[in-house]
Design a protein around this motif. Structure first.
Motif, short mmCIF file in Angstrom:
data_model
loop_
_atom_site.label_atom_id
_atom_site.label_comp_id
_atom_site.label_asym_id
_atom_site.label_seq_id
_atom_site.Cartn_x
_atom_site.Cartn_y
_atom_site.Cartn_z
N LYS A 302 0.85 -1.21 0.00
CA LYS A 302 0.00 0.00 0.00
C LYS A 302 0.88 1.25 0.00
CE LYS A 302 -3.79 -2.16 2.60
NZ LYS A 302 -4.43 -2.22 3.94
N ARG A 303 1.94 1.21 0.80
CA ARG A 303 2.87 2.35 0.85
C ARG A 303 3.56 2.53 -0.50
NH1 ARG A 303 8.31 3.80 3.56
NH2 ARG A 303 8.77 1.57 3.79
N GLU A 306 1.14 4.05 -3.12
CA GLU A 306 0.91 5.48 -2.91
C GLU A 306 2.12 6.30 -3.36
OE1 GLU A 306 -0.08 8.50 0.82
OE2 GLU A 306 -0.42 6.34 1.04
N TYR A 307 3.32 5.81 -3.04
CA TYR A 307 4.53 6.57 -3.37
C TYR A 307 4.80 6.59 -4.87
CZ TYR A 307 9.39 8.19 -3.14
OH TYR A 307 10.56 8.90 -3.30
N GLN A 309 2.61 5.79 -7.24
CA GLN A 309 1.37 6.03 -7.99
C GLN A 309 1.03 4.86 -8.91
OE1 GLN A 309 -0.75 9.09 -7.62
NE2 GLN A 309 0.42 8.61 -5.78
N VAL A 312 -2.60 -0.91 -6.19
CA VAL A 312 -2.11 -1.63 -5.01
C VAL A 312 -1.58 -3.01 -5.39
CG1 VAL A 312 -2.80 -2.66 -2.80
CG2 VAL A 312 -3.59 -0.38 -3.41
#
Length: 448
Positions: A302-303, A306-307, A309, A312
């Motif tokens: 998930k991290r 997000e980082y 783009q 998931v």
């Protein structure tokens, strides 16, 4: 078609399977339920909803054309007790094994019955609070004595499901012997504290996991097993297929390394490192080591998403790259929790993901070696999610270059294991040779 029906009950998914004589799934149904709450407001399984689903599902089998149900068996999650009164009525919620455990009650228990390290060693159970189902029962006695006095039988969940169709309250060694703190592995009996508290007399007789008794589905009579703890059931297809020593790394939220060929008593160090013992349905100890790696992986992707783009599930497109592996080994050889690393150090998602899996593999090596060391094991099988992850599998092969490493899978392993446990009672066919699908991974020129 002659079949066995298996109810496979997980925390999230409840499934009913029909398995034919060649151990193929020929019919299935599934359900998911909303949780309810216990008297403290803590989330838990709705035992009444589950009971109704079991009865309705089995009733559905009596109306299925083309199938003859010769037998039934059950596999469910562990560390969960159903308390019945003298009339067979359920007395309490099905308390969640993640429910927090009162510190004062825990301290009182250990001060009365011995040092925590000694009890953990004798019962092959890390101290896990509510995950030790024996301590759940102890809590009921001391916090709800009026309710406890009405308990005629305490059944682990697999045996409660069996009770619904056989009417016989039974105990099973795979449930009693799984991090419950109830069973003394050295004496092969309930621990002395269980007798002293009077709990032993509220457990029904032990029933062999490879035996059956009569059961009723509607107007149909068939045979039924007593049910199995799901982790022990999932191991059965492998034990049925391989005689040479092996370990199985069962991967999901937890990565559990199970070694059925390690009979050494658990040491205090192993218990402190989250090792425990399971018991097979024939009472053999299986030394196991737990690692919360699947959960860590879930949080970290998930991290990454997000980082960088990305979706998931982008990690599913990442294949193992020896060049990235060699590059990371050269620039950041130190072990670390990936959560402590800054993603700005990694130019691409692929590089960061390889580092994540290398960090997980460092922990996996430490965990698995706890139960492999000093044994004759030459093969490692991996089932579950990481078995389909080429980065994990290549790294595992490189981490254990002296081993044969396989991604292995059994379709619905817990259900098939529950069917195999009572094979001789319902199935005249020989065991199939292709129960386990395998893919070999070699370390090649990669070396950790």
């Amino acid at each position: 078609m002659d079949c066995i029906a298996i109810l496979d009950i997980g925390k999230t998914n409840k499934k009913l399977f029909l398995v034919d004589e060649h151990y193929r799934i020929v019919w299935e149904r599934g359900a998911c339920f909303e949780e309810t709450a216990d008297e403290d407001g803590d989330a838990c399984e709705d035992i009444h909803l589950l009971t109704r689903w079991v009865r309705e599902s089995l009733d559905e089998l009596t109306h299925l054309p083309g199938y003859t149900v010769k037998a039934l068996n059950f596999s469910t999650y562990g560390a969960s007790l159903v308390y019945l009164d003298a009339d067979g009525q359920v007395l309490t919620p099905l308390y969640n094994y993640l429910k927090s455990y009162p510190e004062d009650l825990s301290a009182g228990f250990y001060s009365q019955y011995g040092q925590q390290s000694q009890l953990c060693s004798e019962t092959a159970s890390p101290a896990l609070g509510s995950l030790n189902s024996g301590l759940q029962f102890y809590r009921l006695k001391h916090q709800q004595p009026a309710l406890y006095s009405r308990v005629k039988y305490a059944l682990h969940l697999p045996q409660y499901i069996s009770y619904l169709v056989t009417g016989k309250p039974l105990a099973d060694i795979t449930s009693i012997g799984c991090h419950t703190m109830l069973w003394n592995f050295r004496e092969n009996n309930y621990h002395s504290w269980v007798h002293l508290e009077g709990l032993a007399e509220k457990f029904p007789p032990l029933f062999p996991g490879n035996s059956v008794l009569p059961a009723q589905i509607g107007k149909q009579t068939c045979l039924s097993g007593a049910g199995l703890h799901d982790s022990s059931a999932a191991l059965i297809p492998y034990l049925a297929s391989f005689t040479e020593p092996f370990v199985l790394i069962s991967t999901g939220t937890w990565c559990i390394t199970m070694n059925p060929f390690n009979s050494q008593p658990l040491t205090p160090e192993e218990l402190a490192e989250d090792c425990l013992c399971y018991l097979t349905y024939d009472g053999r100890p299986v030394k196991a080591a737990r690692l919360f790696a699947g959960y860590e992986h879930e949080q970290e992707v998930k991290r990454l998403a997000e980082y960088y783009q990305t979706p998931v599930n982008y990690y599913q497109q990442v294949v193992f790259d020896p060049a990235i592996f060699a590059q990371l080994l050269a620039v950041s050889p130190e072990a670390s929790r990936f959560a402590a690393r800054s993603l700005s150090a990694f130019e691409t998602y692929e590089i960061a993901y390889h580092r994540l899996m290398m960090d997980i593999m460092d922990a996996q090596k430490h965990s698995s070696e706890r139960v492999i060391a000093g044994t004759a094991v030459k093969r490692i099988f991996v089932d579950g999610g990481f078995g389909r992850n080429t980065v994990y599998m290549h790294l595992l092969a490189a981490t254990f270059p002296q081993m044969e490493v396989y991604a292995a899978s059994v379709a619905q392993a817990t259900a098939v294991g529950a069917a195999l446990a009572i094979h001789r009672h319902w199935n005249n066919q020989p065991l199939p040779a292709d129960l386990v699908e395998m893919r070999h991974y070699s370390c090649g020129s990669i070396y950790i």
